[in-house]
Scaffold this active site. Structure first.
Site, short mmCIF file in Angstrom:
data_model
loop_
_atom_site.label_atom_id
_atom_site.label_comp_id
_atom_site.label_asym_id
_atom_site.label_seq_id
_atom_site.Cartn_x
_atom_site.Cartn_y
_atom_site.Cartn_z
N LYS A 211 0.84 -1.22 0.00
CA LYS A 211 0.00 0.00 0.00
C LYS A 211 0.87 1.26 0.00
O LYS A 211 0.70 2.14 -0.83
CB LYS A 211 -0.90 0.01 1.24
N CYS B 243 -4.71 13.23 13.37
CA CYS B 243 -4.49 11.82 13.10
C CYS B 243 -4.62 11.06 14.42
O CYS B 243 -4.33 11.61 15.48
CB CYS B 243 -3.08 11.65 12.54
N ASP C 282 5.49 0.65 11.94
CA ASP C 282 4.25 0.01 11.48
C ASP C 282 4.12 -1.44 11.96
O ASP C 282 3.10 -2.08 11.68
CB ASP C 282 4.16 0.06 9.95
C1 UD1 Z 1 4.86 6.88 6.41
C2 UD1 Z 1 3.94 5.69 6.30
C3 UD1 Z 1 3.52 5.20 7.68
C4 UD1 Z 1 4.77 4.94 8.52
C5 UD1 Z 1 5.69 6.16 8.55
C6 UD1 Z 1 7.02 5.89 9.25
C7 UD1 Z 1 2.76 6.01 4.21
C8 UD1 Z 1 1.49 6.35 3.53
N1 UD1 Z 1 2.76 6.06 5.55
O1 UD1 Z 1 4.13 7.92 7.05
O2 UD1 Z 1 2.76 4.01 7.53
O3 UD1 Z 1 4.39 4.64 9.84
O4 UD1 Z 1 6.01 6.54 7.18
O5 UD1 Z 1 7.68 4.81 8.66
O6 UD1 Z 1 3.75 5.67 3.58
N2 UD1 Z 1 7.62 14.56 10.63
C9 UD1 Z 1 7.73 15.89 10.97
N3 UD1 Z 1 7.42 16.83 10.02
C10 UD1 Z 1 6.97 16.48 8.78
C11 UD1 Z 1 6.86 15.12 8.44
C12 UD1 Z 1 7.19 14.19 9.39
O7 UD1 Z 1 8.13 16.23 12.08
O8 UD1 Z 1 6.69 17.38 7.96
C13 UD1 Z 1 7.97 13.51 11.63
C14 UD1 Z 1 6.77 12.70 12.06
O9 UD1 Z 1 6.02 13.33 13.08
C15 UD1 Z 1 7.45 11.41 12.52
C16 UD1 Z 1 8.64 11.29 11.59
O10 UD1 Z 1 8.83 12.58 11.02
O11 UD1 Z 1 7.90 11.54 13.85
C17 UD1 Z 1 8.48 10.28 10.47
O12 UD1 Z 1 7.26 10.50 9.80
P1 UD1 Z 1 7.10 10.21 8.24
O13 UD1 Z 1 8.22 9.34 7.78
O14 UD1 Z 1 6.89 11.50 7.53
O15 UD1 Z 1 5.74 9.40 8.18
P2 UD1 Z 1 4.69 9.42 7.00
O16 UD1 Z 1 5.36 9.63 5.70
O17 UD1 Z 1 3.55 10.29 7.36
#
Ligand code: UD1
Length: 422
Positions: A22, A118, A309
């Site tokens: 996914k 979320c 995950d």
């Molecule tokens: C993706 C996955 C999710 C998985 C996560 C971490 C998808 C659709 N979802 O989520 O299933 O659990 O990676 O492997 O692929 N952060 C910030 N600022 C931002 C973006 C992120 O501070 O602008 C932080 C988040 O709060 C978190 C960390 O970075 O602590 C990692 O998040 P991120 O890798 O961005 O997760 P997603 O891409 O949302």
């Protein structure tokens, strides 16, 4: 809303085939918008999130034909005419925010709803926005929407460091940069297999990306990307989820087919510490449950570390271990909504800050439980298959977002899961 009625305990035996990923499919779908010609994606799972993202993409005027029977999807962006993703759709799935990068890359402007809250606590998108600004994109926030525009056809690019490393921000910035920045350097980029696969598809389309699979990506503008035929990869989280499910009951022994074991990072190393038997031959993984599960404490990390995950599933497995263990989430600090529900089933779990301590071994007893997100829900299914008597899992729609044919696959392997339409 559908619910599951699960009768346990049941062992899992036989074969389970792994579906397409996914989380990898969504960036590939977004990448198809950058092509001059249509793209065909294969191994696309039939999941609610894929259908939701298809709707988001269709909103732009893009044609999508999802041939669900053979898991292939044709995306033709030649009729794309609207550069918007509305709140109504984005709120249903955060990954819709990938439209920001895809539309900036394609059209040079985009208006995308901010994703909002979320179930896991705060999940900001600040890094996505700062990264685009560092490239030279003009960003305005207005009534819950991000309006983004390029001041000129081509941007210089520059350099941006992600802190922390983020999968979503990496995907978005790559999508935005490949057709627009003379030279953009992304440091501390996510190295997750989903990001690597996206880069491979873009390179096949004609993009110039250096450093794929490393923490530093160098992206140089190309004028044109072509549509391609490209295969998605098997789902590494689904694979890990079923490996864990099989380890929970002493009589379980399953063979997972159609896997990509090299995408599992360090997870198999943690897994065998429980005493489970693991045999990997090509794309097949055989798991035999241990007679006694050893307690194994883990801490989630970015890839190739233990994936966030799989943390809820791991804590669930640890309820059956002989002794105490701790699961710490260092990626998301507030991802423990499943804990009170597992305790309702008889688990002994305590959350402190971003860690949960699990005292095993518990005799799980069937109960009605409810969950708030995808991985929490599947953990409750794993627990219910081990619990004595009947459990009801409410809000199955979370599972339909991310696990293709979950109850069919598990029932074929010996589970007793009944879907009840509510
Ligand atoms: C993706 C996955 C999710 C998985 C996560 C971490 C998808 C659709 N979802 O989520 O299933 O659990 O990676 O492997 O692929 N952060 C910030 N600022 C931002 C973006 C992120 O501070 O602008 C932080 C988040 O709060 C978190 C960390 O970075 O602590 C990692 O998040 P991120 O890798 O961005 O997760 P997603 O891409 O949302």
């Amino acid at each position: 809303m559908d619910k599951f009625i699960i009768t346990g305990p049941t062992a899992l035996r036989g074969e389970i085939s792994i579906s397409g990923s996914k989380n990898a499919a969504l960036p590939l779908m977004a990448a198809a918008l950058l092509g001059e010609t249509p793209s065909t994606l294969t191994l696309i799972p039939r999941l609610k999130d894929i259908l939701t993202f298809s709707e988001v993409i269709r909103e732009t005027g893009t044609a999508i034909d999802f041939m669900e029977q053979n898991n292939s999807m044709l995306i033709d962006p030649s009729t794309l005419s609207r550069n918007e993703a509305p709140y109504e759709l984005v709120r249903r799935m955060r990954a819709s925010f990938y439209m920001l990068g895809a539309l900036l890359g394609r059209s040079g402007n985009a208006r995308i709803s901010l994703p909002g809250g979320c179930a896991w606590g705060p999940r900001p998108v600040d890094l996505h926005l700062k990264g685009f600004e560092s490239m030279g994109v003009k960003i305005d926030l207005d009534t819950g929407y991000v309006s983004a525009a390029l001041p000129s056809e081509t941007l210089e690019g520059g350099e941006f460091t992600l802190n922390p490393s983020s999968v979503g921000a990496t995907v978005n910035l790559i999508l935005g940069a490949v057709k627009r920045t003379r030279r953009f350097v992304l440091k501390n980029a996510a190295r997750e297999p989903d990001v690597v696969l996206l880069c491979r598809m873009l390179v096949k389309m004609g993009a110039d990306i250096e450093g794929i699979g490393t923490g530093t990506l160098v992206i140089r503008k190309v004028d044109k990307l072509d549509g391609v035929t490209f295969s998605n990869d098997p789902d590494r989280i689904e694979t890990g989820t079923y490996m864990i499910a099989a380890a929970m009951h002493p009589d379980s022994e399953i063979t997972l087919t159609g896997c990509k074991p090299e995408d599992l990072g360090e997870f198999p190393g943690w897994f065998i510490k429980t005493g489970a038997e693991l045999e990997i031959i090509g794309s097949t993984i055989r798991v035999k449950a241990p007679e006694v599960i050893r307690p194994v404490s883990v801490k989630t990390k970015i890839y190739p570390g233990f994936p966030t995950d799989l943390q809820a599933q791991w804590a669930t497995l640890m309820t059956q271990a002989e002794g105490s263990s701790t699961v710490t989430d260092s990626v998301y600090f507030d991802r423990f909504s499943y804990v009170p529900e597992l305790n309702r089933l008889g688990g002994k779990l305590r959350v402190k800050n971003n860690s949960v301590t699990i005292d095993g071994r518990s005799r799980l007893q069937g109960a009605a439980v409810m969950s708030t997100d995808l991985r929490a829900s599947v953990s409750l299914v794993n627990a219910a298959m081990c619990a004595h008597g009947q459990s009801e899992i409410l809000r199955v729609y979370h599972l339909d977002r991310g696990y293709e044919q979950l109850e069919k696959k598990l029932n074929r392997a010996g589970a007793s899961i009944l879907r009840v339409k509510d």
